[in-house]
Design a protein around this motif. Structure first.
Motif, PDB file in Angstrom:
ATOM      1  N   UNK A 121       4.878   1.812   8.458  1.00 46.14           N
ATOM      2  CA  UNK A 121       5.864   1.489   7.419  1.00 46.14           C
ATOM      3  C   UNK A 121       5.225   1.460   6.036  1.00 46.14           C
ATOM      4  N   UNK A 122       5.432   2.528   5.276  1.00 46.27           N
ATOM      5  CA  UNK A 122       4.808   2.647   3.952  1.00 46.27           C
ATOM      6  C   UNK A 122       5.415   1.700   2.918  1.00 46.27           C
ATOM      7  N   UNK A 123       6.538   1.083   3.234  1.00 46.61           N
ATOM      8  CA  UNK A 123       7.176   0.170   2.283  1.00 46.61           C
ATOM      9  C   UNK A 123       6.511  -1.206   2.256  1.00 46.61           C
ATOM     10  N   UNK A 124       5.689  -1.507   3.226  1.00 45.45           N
ATOM     11  CA  UNK A 124       5.046  -2.821   3.277  1.00 45.45           C
ATOM     12  C   UNK A 124       3.903  -2.902   2.269  1.00 45.45           C
ATOM     13  N   UNK A 125       3.831  -4.006   1.561  1.00 42.58           N
ATOM     14  CA  UNK A 125       2.820  -4.210   0.531  1.00 42.58           C
ATOM     15  C   UNK A 125       1.834  -5.296   0.969  1.00 42.58           C
ATOM     16  N   UNK A 126       0.558  -5.114   0.647  1.00 38.61           N
ATOM     17  CA  UNK A 126      -0.415  -6.154   0.996  1.00 38.61           C
ATOM     18  C   UNK A 126      -0.084  -7.475   0.304  1.00 38.61           C
TER      19      UNK A 126
END
Length: 324
Positions: free
Chosen positions: A134-139
């Motif tokens: 999921x590329x939408x997740x941010x650290x």
């Protein structure tokens, strides 16, 4: 029909394993006719073996020996480092404390110091090449002030934030494991938590990491490194996050249903269904403290045409190796 391109020719225990190519293999014939795997535990010795001609490939070596641009490769491997949170024990059952743990970690400060510069800050249990990533997740950002606010808010609501949390680390789990765990302990204590570090050898450590968990245990975090080179989340998510998972620190029935549905799906639908699973783990449940997708280092003789990749961490495909 012969389906395997190589056969085990010799196995000299503690010394080497020899594979030989099957000349009657049905498929495209690989160039490598014989491969000898030798075992050397010393990193310095293994790194020198390519230069001396004793070896053609050192699949895994320490970063400190990377010094030759013509033979040395750095690549994102399939390992993810993280802290498993035991959500069954207070105060780790409070999502504010789990958020505070994530906000307390200055992940950027580790890169290029205790962690190789090429490592990627993690938002998943699995590496970016995995199906449905999921590329939408941010650290999680480094925000110690917000972490302190959450700890104080939980304290005001009656959560015992002074209760000692044990951080269980494994000696030599990855490079600089002790120093990284020491730094994490200080970061957690700096935001108002009470964390104590214990480092254990693997036999003791696995007892903390895997079920059955001790009934009388206190709150624990376990530093771990997980390898998924298979490219499918099912090899990680069931074991790490389902209620029955052998190394799961939580039990959420909704998440179980989502994992089961994604596991049963196929094709593009399978990738689509894993994305919200990853989002629930990272954003909603704040299941763990994800740290880094790690970097591997390999040395390859100039006589070979082979570039290490994410699979090199767990296998060496002889069929992909040719000669210059």
């Amino acid at each position: 029909m012969v389906r395997d391109s190589y056969v085990l020719s010799e196995w000299n225990v503690g010394q080497n394993i020899i594979l030989k190519r099957r000349d009657n293999y049905w498929g495209k014939m690989p160039e490598v006719t014989k491969a000898t795997y030798v075992f050397r535990s010393d990193d310095a010795v293994r790194a020198a073996m390519v230069a001396t001609g004793e070896a053609d490939i050192v699949p895994q070596m320490s970063e400190e020996f990377v010094d030759n641009a013509e033979t040395d490769f750095a690549y994102l491997n399939s390992e993810t480092t993280y802290l498993r949170i035991d959500q069954f024990v207070a105060p780790l059952d409070d999502v504010r404390i789990r958020k505070a743990l994530n906000l307390a970690v200055d992940r950027e400060a580790f890169l290029g110091t205790l962690v190789p510069e090429g490592a990627v800050i993690a938002t998943h249990m699995v590496p970016p090449s995995t199906l449905g990533w999921n590329r939408d997740l941010k650290p999680w950002p480094f925000d110690p002030e917000e972490a302190r606010r959450l700890v104080n808010e939980a304290k005001a609501d009656g959560v015992d934030v002074s209760k000692q949390i044990t951080l269980i680390g494994r000696t030599n789990n990855f490079p600089h494991a002790t120093e990284i765990n020491e730094a994490l302990t200080q970061m957690f204590n700096d935001v108002g938590l009470n964390v104590k570090l214990e480092m254990h050898e693997v036999a003791e450590w696995i007892g903390f990491y895997s079920k059955p968990f001790a009934e009388d245990r206190g709150p624990r975090l376990v530093t771990a490194q997980h390898d998924n080179s298979r490219g499918d989340p099912v090899f990680s998510m069931v074991w790490k996050y389902s209620c029955d998972g052998g190394q799961s620190g939580l039990c959420d029935k909704e998440l179980d249903a989502m994992i089961a549905k994604a596991s049963a799906a196929t094709g593009s639908e399978r990738a689509k269904l894993w994305k919200p699973v990853f989002a629930k783990v990272h954003n909603d449940l704040v299941a763990d403290v994800f740290l880094f997708h790690m970097v591997g280092f390999s040395r390859v003789s100039k006589r070979l045409n082979y570039e290490p990749n994410i699979s090199t961490n767990s296998e060496l495909p002889l069929e992909q190796i040719s000669f210059n």
